[in-house]
Design a protein around this motif. Structure first.
Motif, PDB file in Angstrom:
ATOM      1  N   PRO A 145       0.812  -1.227   0.000  1.00 50.63           N
ATOM      2  CA  PRO A 145       0.000   0.000   0.000  1.00 50.63           C
ATOM      3  C   PRO A 145       0.843   1.273   0.000  1.00 50.63           C
ATOM      4  CG  PRO A 145      -0.941  -1.601   1.502  1.00 50.63           C
ATOM      5  CD  PRO A 145       0.399  -2.142   1.082  1.00 50.63           C
ATOM      6  N   ASP A 146       1.946   1.260   0.720  1.00 48.32           N
ATOM      7  CA  ASP A 146       2.826   2.439   0.737  1.00 48.32           C
ATOM      8  C   ASP A 146       3.410   2.686  -0.653  1.00 48.32           C
ATOM      9  OD1 ASP A 146       2.360   2.732   3.449  1.00 48.32           O
ATOM     10  OD2 ASP A 146       4.164   1.646   4.045  1.00 48.32           O
ATOM     11  N   LEU A 147       3.773   1.614  -1.323  1.00 45.69           N
ATOM     12  CA  LEU A 147       4.301   1.759  -2.682  1.00 45.69           C
ATOM     13  C   LEU A 147       3.255   2.349  -3.611  1.00 45.69           C
ATOM     14  CD1 LEU A 147       6.633   0.892  -4.794  1.00 45.69           C
ATOM     15  CD2 LEU A 147       5.090  -1.008  -5.265  1.00 45.69           C
ATOM     16  N   LEU A 148       2.038   1.773  -3.592  1.00 44.24           N
ATOM     17  CA  LEU A 148       0.994   2.216  -4.516  1.00 44.24           C
ATOM     18  C   LEU A 148       0.584   3.661  -4.268  1.00 44.24           C
ATOM     19  CD1 LEU A 148      -1.279  -0.968  -4.618  1.00 44.24           C
ATOM     20  CD2 LEU A 148       0.476  -0.261  -6.246  1.00 44.24           C
ATOM     21  N   ALA A 149       0.790   4.158  -3.056  1.00 42.34           N
ATOM     22  CA  ALA A 149       0.448   5.542  -2.734  1.00 42.34           C
ATOM     23  C   ALA A 149       1.470   6.534  -3.273  1.00 42.34           C
ATOM     24  CB  ALA A 149       0.305   5.706  -1.225  1.00 42.34           C
ATOM     25  N   ARG A 150       2.580   6.017  -3.789  1.00 42.42           N
ATOM     26  CA  ARG A 150       3.664   6.875  -4.278  1.00 42.42           C
ATOM     27  C   ARG A 150       3.845   6.686  -5.780  1.00 42.42           C
ATOM     28  NH1 ARG A 150       8.064   7.663  -0.791  1.00 42.42           N
ATOM     29  NH2 ARG A 150       9.075   8.547  -2.655  1.00 42.42           N
ATOM     30  N   PRO A 151       3.195   7.523  -6.621  1.00 45.66           N
ATOM     31  CA  PRO A 151       3.357   7.373  -8.072  1.00 45.66           C
ATOM     32  C   PRO A 151       4.799   7.405  -8.534  1.00 45.66           C
ATOM     33  CG  PRO A 151       1.552   8.872  -7.589  1.00 45.66           C
ATOM     34  CD  PRO A 151       2.243   8.586  -6.282  1.00 45.66           C
ATOM     35  N   ASP A 152       5.637   8.164  -7.848  1.00 46.26           N
ATOM     36  CA  ASP A 152       7.039   8.237  -8.244  1.00 46.26           C
ATOM     37  C   ASP A 152       7.730   6.892  -8.056  1.00 46.26           C
ATOM     38  OD1 ASP A 152       6.647   8.682  -5.452  1.00 46.26           O
ATOM     39  OD2 ASP A 152       8.724   9.348  -5.257  1.00 46.26           O
ATOM     40  N   LEU A 153       7.388   6.177  -6.960  1.00 50.54           N
ATOM     41  CA  LEU A 153       7.963   4.851  -6.746  1.00 50.54           C
ATOM     42  C   LEU A 153       7.381   3.839  -7.726  1.00 50.54           C
ATOM     43  CD1 LEU A 153       8.156   4.434  -2.852  1.00 50.54           C
ATOM     44  CD2 LEU A 153       9.973   5.074  -4.446  1.00 50.54           C
ATOM     45  N   VAL A 154       6.074   3.907  -7.936  1.00 52.51           N
ATOM     46  CA  VAL A 154       5.430   2.960  -8.841  1.00 52.51           C
ATOM     47  C   VAL A 154       6.054   3.034 -10.230  1.00 52.51           C
ATOM     48  CG1 VAL A 154       3.284   2.388 -10.029  1.00 52.51           C
ATOM     49  CG2 VAL A 154       3.244   2.921  -7.586  1.00 52.51           C
ATOM     50  N   GLU A 155       6.247   4.229 -10.697  1.00 51.36           N
ATOM     51  CA  GLU A 155       6.733   4.390 -12.071  1.00 51.36           C
ATOM     52  C   GLU A 155       8.253   4.374 -12.161  1.00 51.36           C
ATOM     53  OE1 GLU A 155       4.657   7.596 -13.951  1.00 51.36           O
ATOM     54  OE2 GLU A 155       2.701   6.652 -13.630  1.00 51.36           O
ATOM     55  N   SER A 156       8.898   3.860 -11.102  1.00 49.95           N
ATOM     56  CA  SER A 156      10.357   3.705 -11.139  1.00 49.95           C
ATOM     57  C   SER A 156      10.767   2.313 -11.586  1.00 49.95           C
ATOM     58  CB  SER A 156      10.952   3.993  -9.755  1.00 49.95           C
ATOM     59  OG  SER A 156      10.605   2.958  -8.821  1.00 49.95           O
ATOM     60  N   PHE A 157       9.793   1.391 -11.732  1.00 52.47           N
ATOM     61  CA  PHE A 157      10.137   0.023 -12.148  1.00 52.47           C
ATOM     62  C   PHE A 157       9.268  -0.388 -13.328  1.00 52.47           C
ATOM     63  CE2 PHE A 157       7.002  -0.325  -8.771  1.00 52.47           C
ATOM     64  CZ  PHE A 157       6.108  -1.280  -9.234  1.00 52.47           C
ATOM     65  N   GLU A 158       9.628  -1.501 -13.947  1.00 52.81           N
ATOM     66  CA  GLU A 158       9.105  -1.891 -15.254  1.00 52.81           C
ATOM     67  C   GLU A 158       7.576  -1.953 -15.293  1.00 52.81           C
ATOM     68  OE1 GLU A 158       9.967  -3.095 -19.308  1.00 52.81           O
ATOM     69  OE2 GLU A 158      11.199  -2.228 -17.721  1.00 52.81           O
ATOM     70  N   GLU A 159       6.956  -2.680 -14.354  1.00 55.19           N
ATOM     71  CA  GLU A 159       5.504  -2.827 -14.396  1.00 55.19           C
ATOM     72  C   GLU A 159       4.793  -1.502 -14.165  1.00 55.19           C
ATOM     73  OE1 GLU A 159       7.223  -6.771 -13.947  1.00 55.19           O
ATOM     74  OE2 GLU A 159       7.575  -4.869 -12.914  1.00 55.19           O
ATOM     75  N   GLY A 160       5.353  -0.665 -13.297  1.00 53.85           N
ATOM     76  CA  GLY A 160       4.758   0.649 -13.075  1.00 53.85           C
ATOM     77  C   GLY A 160       4.772   1.502 -14.319  1.00 53.85           C
ATOM     78  N   LYS A 161       5.855   1.400 -15.081  1.00 60.39           N
ATOM     79  CA  LYS A 161       5.930   2.137 -16.340  1.00 60.39           C
ATOM     80  C   LYS A 161       4.945   1.576 -17.362  1.00 60.39           C
ATOM     81  CE  LYS A 161      10.884   3.035 -15.654  1.00 60.39           C
ATOM     82  NZ  LYS A 161      12.257   2.691 -16.122  1.00 60.39           N
ATOM     83  N   LEU A 162       4.807   0.264 -17.393  1.00 61.40           N
ATOM     84  CA  LEU A 162       3.918  -0.371 -18.368  1.00 61.40           C
ATOM     85  C   LEU A 162       2.458   0.023 -18.133  1.00 61.40           C
ATOM     86  CD1 LEU A 162       5.185  -4.082 -18.569  1.00 61.40           C
ATOM     87  CD2 LEU A 162       5.436  -2.316 -20.311  1.00 61.40           C
ATOM     88  N   PHE A 163       2.006  -0.077 -16.873  1.00 64.22           N
ATOM     89  CA  PHE A 163       0.586   0.065 -16.570  1.00 64.22           C
ATOM     90  C   PHE A 163       0.201   1.458 -16.076  1.00 64.22           C
ATOM     91  CE2 PHE A 163       1.594  -4.437 -16.070  1.00 64.22           C
ATOM     92  CZ  PHE A 163       0.572  -5.053 -16.777  1.00 64.22           C
ATOM     93  N   GLY A 164       1.165   2.189 -15.508  1.00 67.40           N
ATOM     94  CA  GLY A 164       0.873   3.500 -14.955  1.00 67.40           C
ATOM     95  C   GLY A 164       0.404   3.415 -13.513  1.00 67.40           C
ATOM     96  N   ALA A 165       0.779   4.392 -12.723  1.00 69.04           N
ATOM     97  CA  ALA A 165       0.457   4.386 -11.295  1.00 69.04           C
ATOM     98  C   ALA A 165      -1.049   4.399 -11.060  1.00 69.04           C
ATOM     99  CB  ALA A 165       1.118   5.582 -10.608  1.00 69.04           C
ATOM    100  N   GLU A 166      -1.798   5.127 -11.876  1.00 68.19           N
ATOM    101  CA  GLU A 166      -3.241   5.241 -11.654  1.00 68.19           C
ATOM    102  C   GLU A 166      -3.933   3.882 -11.765  1.00 68.19           C
ATOM    103  OE1 GLU A 166      -7.173   7.587 -13.414  1.00 68.19           O
ATOM    104  OE2 GLU A 166      -5.171   8.043 -14.196  1.00 68.19           O
ATOM    105  N   TRP A 167      -3.530   3.053 -12.770  1.00 66.20           N
ATOM    106  CA  TRP A 167      -4.172   1.754 -12.931  1.00 66.20           C
ATOM    107  C   TRP A 167      -3.803   0.813 -11.786  1.00 66.20           C
ATOM    108  CZ3 TRP A 167      -8.256  -0.287 -14.492  1.00 66.20           C
ATOM    109  CH2 TRP A 167      -8.373  -1.666 -14.748  1.00 66.20           C
TER     110      TRP A 167
END
Length: 449
Positions: free
Chosen positions: A214-236
């Motif tokens: 949950p802490d990770l998902l609350a941080r768009p900057d962290l989410v989009e720092s790795f491959e899956e976050g870039k693929l899907f986007g933090a919002e999804w």
């Protein structure tokens, strides 16, 4: 200990051998038997392995390598069997992709109609391999690399129950990436991961009993720092409350994936066919440079993996490329069983009651306890909503594929295509089946078309 590697002339075989060479202090394997139906490919990979052994540390002798085109010779006396076959070769893979793309559908090796075509022609061969293992190496444990891994593992397990495990490096790579984003040691995490091969989600990541996801998902900057976050986007990812396996991109962003693949000069299969044709020819012409040629080709192959899911000019994370893959998962599994090194790993096995909502014999991809007694899936939190529906639908399709291939029943094959969530009509399903049978000899002969 003897390891039989089926598909021994394959391009990725040196990855397995390299991992074996690195275990110089407690060698797990004395002999590795490479089996392939193509003597030329066997010879090329044999040159690569010989040169790898020559450059390895010399504290112990490297595993002895033998090559053979006789399946029973390779299997006899084996303690473990790595099955990494490709029925129809890369030429078949290009057809898997193009037949679907020509009909406006996703053309991909394991996901969607291409994966079903691959599975249809592979199931009979995989079942025969399982029968030969039972006959000449009844104590052997089979580790399946062959895609689509969950489907093929399920087909083989019916012949040798409890002695076939499918592996994939996508879940462990996902967990490693998320742990890196959270700045925690992957060895300390307990992952709540569940699904099918190439269709799973990381729903939680606990460290010392605390779920950090949950802490990770609350941080768009962290989410989009790795491959899956870039693929899907933090919002999804925030919307679904989980991190999907990278192959879910083909379900969640289907239109974009199709457009990207169709917009490229080549499909992934066509790229690999050209690259590997050049590689094997180059090694035949200059065997002394086999290892250097292989390393250069591998670097390019790894860097372009899932290119269609990235923006133009965007490079794959260098740490992902360097992080290792399925060979490490396979050897860790082998060590846990052979040496009783108790471990928890994400594997493809019959789920039993581990995943509510699926039949007991359905092969799922979940955390498993592995030790000298074998592999036991661990119970998971129930899937709900779209996740459950998607898993149930795709598992139903996989079961149809196995039945269709074994019974050689065209109606079941068409039903499998029509039932897949990435196929939009029965008419299209019939066109897919006809197209695959016309272009792939192994399928045409299987269904006598």
């Amino acid at each position: 200990m003897k390891l039989a590697l089926l598909g021994g002339g394959g391009f990725r075989v040196p990855l397995v051998y390299g991992a074996l060479l690195s275990d110089v202090h407690d060698r797990r394997v004395d002999e590795i038997a490479l089996h392939d139906v193509d003597p030329g490919r066997l010879a090329a990979i044999s040159h690569v392995l010989t040169q790898m052994a020559a450059q390895s540390p010399r504290e112990v002798e490297p595993p002895r390598v033998v090559t053979t085109t006789d399946l029973d010779v390779a299997l006899t006396g084996a303690d473990f069997v790595f099955s990494a076959i490709r029925v129809g070769g890369l030429a078949g893979r290009t057809c898997d992709e193009r037949v679907a793309l020509d009909l406006g559908l996703l053309g991909q090796e394991t996901t969607g109609p291409g994966g079903l075509a691959y599975g249809l022609r592979t199931v009979p061969v995989a079942r025969e391999i399982a029968r030969r293992v039972a006959a000449v190496a009844p104590g052997a444990f089979v580790i399946d690399f062959t895609n689509p891994a969950g489907l093929i593992t399920q087909a083989m397990n019916a012949e040798i129950p409890g002695r076939v495990v499918g592996i994939c490096d996508s879940p462990i790579a996902l967990i490693r990436r998320v742990a890196r984003a959270l700045e925690v040691d992957p060895a300390r995490v307990s992952a709540d991961y569940v699904g099918l091969n190439h269709l799973g989600w990381l729903r939680g990541m606990r460290v010392d009993g605390v779920d950090l996801l949950p802490d990770l998902l609350a941080r768009p900057d962290l989410v989009e720092s790795f491959e899956e976050g870039k693929l899907f986007g933090a919002e999804w990812l925030q919307t679904i409350g989980a991190v999907p396996n990278e192959y879910l991109y083909y379900y969640d962003f289907t239109r974009e994936a199709i457009a990207s693949i169709r917009g490229g000069a080549q499909t992934r299969g066509e790229f690999l066919l050209d690259q590997q044709t050049d590689f094997y020819r180059a090694v035949e012409a200059d065997p002394d440079s086999a290892l250097a040629t292989w390393r250069a080709a591998r670097e390019h192959r790894d860097a372009t993996y899932m290119k269609e899911a990235r923006e133009e000019g965007e490079e794959r994370d260098a740490l992902d490329v360097a992080g290792g893959g399925y060979e490490g998962v396979a050897l860790a599994l082998m060590a846990a069983i052979a040496r009783g090194e108790r471990s928890t790993m994400i594997l493809d096995v019959p789920g039993g009651t581990a995943v509510p909502g699926l039949p007991a014999d359905a092969v799922v991809e979940v955390p498993c306890l592995v030790d000298a007694s074998g592999v036991s899936p661990l119970a998971t939190r129930p899937l709900t909503g779209r996740m459950l529906g998607l898993v149930q639908q795709v598992k139903y399709v996989e079961t149809l594929v196995i039945e269709a291939a074994l019974e050689r029943d065209p109606r079941l094959a068409v039903e499998a295509f029509a039932s897949h969530p990435l196929v939009d009509s029965v008419t299209t399903a019939r066109a897919l089946f006809d197209g695959y049978c016309a272009r792939i000899p192994e399928l045409g002969s299987l269904f006598r078309r």
